[in-house]
Scaffold this active site. Structure first.
Site, PDB file in Angstrom:
ATOM      1  N   GLY A 150      34.453  35.672  37.558  1.00 23.04           N
ATOM      2  CA  GLY A 150      34.973  35.387  36.238  1.00 23.04           C
ATOM      3  C   GLY A 150      34.527  36.384  35.190  1.00 23.04           C
ATOM      4  N   GLY A 174      33.998  44.301  43.728  1.00 24.87           N
ATOM      5  CA  GLY A 174      35.343  44.651  44.168  1.00 24.87           C
ATOM      6  C   GLY A 174      36.280  44.964  43.021  1.00 24.87           C
ATOM      7  CG  ASP A 205      39.155  40.871  51.707  1.00 24.51           C
ATOM      8  OD1 ASP A 205      38.486  40.344  52.624  1.00 24.51           O
ATOM      9  OD2 ASP A 205      39.711  40.215  50.811  1.00 24.51           O
ATOM     10  CG  MET A 248      36.583  35.794  54.195  1.00 26.03           C
ATOM     11  SD  MET A 248      35.261  36.097  53.021  1.00 26.03           S
ATOM     12  CE  MET A 248      34.821  34.415  52.599  1.00 26.03           C
ATOM     13  N   GLY A 249      40.367  37.921  54.204  1.00 24.07           N
ATOM     14  CA  GLY A 249      41.433  38.914  54.027  1.00 24.07           C
ATOM     15  C   GLY A 249      42.501  38.306  53.147  1.00 24.07           C
ATOM     16  NE  ARG A 250      41.393  36.145  47.029  1.00 25.84           N
ATOM     17  CZ  ARG A 250      40.194  36.717  46.891  1.00 25.84           C
ATOM     18  NH1 ARG A 250      40.118  38.041  46.845  1.00 25.84           N
ATOM     19  NH2 ARG A 250      39.115  36.006  46.835  1.00 25.84           N
ATOM     20  CE1 TYR A 356      32.759  31.338  51.150  1.00 21.05           C
ATOM     21  CE2 TYR A 356      33.810  29.835  52.687  1.00 21.05           C
ATOM     22  CZ  TYR A 356      33.785  30.456  51.454  1.00 21.05           C
ATOM     23  OH  TYR A 356      34.780  30.217  50.538  1.00 21.05           O
ATOM     24  CB  VAL A 358      31.847  37.138  58.480  1.00 16.38           C
ATOM     25  CG1 VAL A 358      32.204  38.601  58.280  1.00 16.38           C
ATOM     26  CG2 VAL A 358      32.191  36.694  59.891  1.00 16.38           C
TER      27      VAL A 358
END
EC number: 2.7.1.11
Length: 433
Positions: A150, A174, A205, A248-250, A356, A358
């Site tokens: 945020g 990121g 990612d 993961m990988g949004r 989580y 990872v």
């Protein structure tokens, strides 16, 4: 396109005892004119030649002979933002060690809990970072500084930097973190302050544009590969056994694809870049049926952002960082597979989500080396007065890039690339589903 901004003229001599001549077996200072060509293709070369144009070049990372900051008079700060990632503590350690031992910087502050730590209203106090306090942190995952998601008010954050006489802010994070860092840098520029802001790109990612890879990514697919090995044991241990592993990988499926290549027991890789279909003669469920009839087991790895087009969405939800919150494709696939095969033949489905575990692991050896290199190069650039830049590897060389260049879009898998073709060859899944 890749011009790095500077706070001003570098007037102070570097304390590093390096060379300026070739052949004396001592590492040389890097000059700002030491640049590397971005596009190495023959096509780009011929285009520049035909049009009498200079190619796009990147500024080589490394220690400069002259510094903008006088080392023993400055204060540096480090902040870590966003989700956890292997190697954050390695980077913190590397920055502290380089500032202290290379340049003699005495005052190094840790900003707790991400950008929240730059907002006094949140009540977080800075922590002092010394070589003794960080010497062992590379052995642990997570971040010793804590993190948060945020945005905070940019003006308030710059007020905090100025009030604490901070000259350099290292931001580890990121896409959202880097955009925040750039915004802080722009506010600093408006006020005419002598504060350098530096980004060290962090995301498992691997979706930061332009750079070859971000730190933590290699550890992530390394650990995910071990999970896939065990998932294969589960699947092959049952008649018509199916293991589904969600990683993961949004927006990008690099972890899923790379883990499948590293541990070649995977039969299907589903990533956000592909709009696969479940039903029909060429759909995923039919391909899975054919696999089970032939081999009697299957391993599926799916990135968290895959298959979102299959959900009925009434509204778009976002997290504190502004990222779209995805529906759970792992549970969705498990339920759809069970329903589909209920009237065909019996199956056994095992669902595994190691996400989580990872991301909170300690960095492996390769990432540890990479993290130290990024940290050292970030310090060299900051001490020379460079600002609003990230350090990253491009064409296997460490370079400085404007933050604005790497945050315009997310890096994604090119489904026509050699990389994705290698995944298809490894898994044997159809080119389209």
């Amino acid at each position: 396109m890749f011009q790095i901004e500077n706070l001003g003229e570098a007037k102070f001599k570097s304390p590093l005892q390096l060379s300026t001549v070739r052949g004396d077996n001592i590492f040389n200072f890097v000059d700002d004119q030491d640049r590397l060509v971005y596009d190495l293709s023959l096509e780009a070369y011929n285009h520049c030649l035909a049009n009498n144009k200079e190619p796009n070049c990147l500024e080589k990372a490394g220690p400069r002979q002259n510094l903008y900051f006088e080392p023993n008079t400055i204060t540096a700060a480090i902040v870590t933002c966003g989700g956890l990632c292997p190697g954050i503590n390695n980077v913190i350690r590397g920055v502290v060690m380089a500032l202290h031992y290379f340049y003699g910087v005495k005052q190094i502050l840790g900003v707790p809990y991400g950008y929240e730590g730059l907002n006094p209203e949140m009540g977080h106090n800075f922590v002092e970072l010394t070589p003794d306090s960080v010497k062992d942190i590379h052995q642990f995952g997570g971040t010793i500084l804590g993190s948060s998601r945020g945005a905070q008010d940019v003006g308030v954050m710059v007020d905090t930097l100025a009030a604490n006489n901070i000259n350099i802010l290292f931001t580890i994070g990121g896409d959202g973190t880097l955009k925040g860092c750039n915004a802080i840098g722009e506010e600093i520029e408006k006020r005419g302050l002598d504060i350098s802001v530096v980004g060290i790109p962090k995301t498992i990612d691997n979706d930061i544009d332009i750079i070859d890879r971000s730190f933590g990514f290699e550890t992530s697919f390394d650990i995910a590969g071990n999970v896939l090995r065990d998932a294969h044991n589960e699947a092959s241990g049952a008649y018509n056994g199916i293991s589904i592993v969600k990683v993961m990988g949004r927006d990008s499926g690099f972890i899923a694809a790379s883990a499948a290549l590293a541990m070649p027991v995977v039969n299907f890789v589903l990533v956000p870049e592909m709009d696969f279909q479940l039903e029909g003669k060429t759909g995923f469920l039919e391909a899975l049926r054919q696999r089970l009839e032939t081999k009697k087991h299957a391993v599926i790895v799916v990135a968290e952002g895959a298959g979102q087009h299959l959900f009925q969405k009434d509204e778009i939800r976002k997290d504190a960082s502004g990222n779209i919150q995805h529906d759970d494709i792992g549970i969705f696939l498990k339920d759809k597979i069970k329903d589909h095969f209920k009237e065909i033949f019996p199956i056994t489905v095992k669902y595994i989500d190691p996400s989580y575990i990872v991301r909170s692991a300690a960095a492996n050896s390769s990432d540890s080396v990479f993290c130290s290199g990024l940290a050292y190069m970030a310090v060299h650039g900051a001490m020379a007065g460079k600002t609003k830049f990230v350090v990253g590897r491009v064409n296997n060389k460490l370079v400085y890039l404007p933050i604005s260049a790497v945050t315009q879009k997310r890096k994604k898998i090119d489904l026509e690339s050699e990389f994705w073709f290698a995944v298809l060859q490894s898994t044997g899944q159809p080119f389209t589903l």
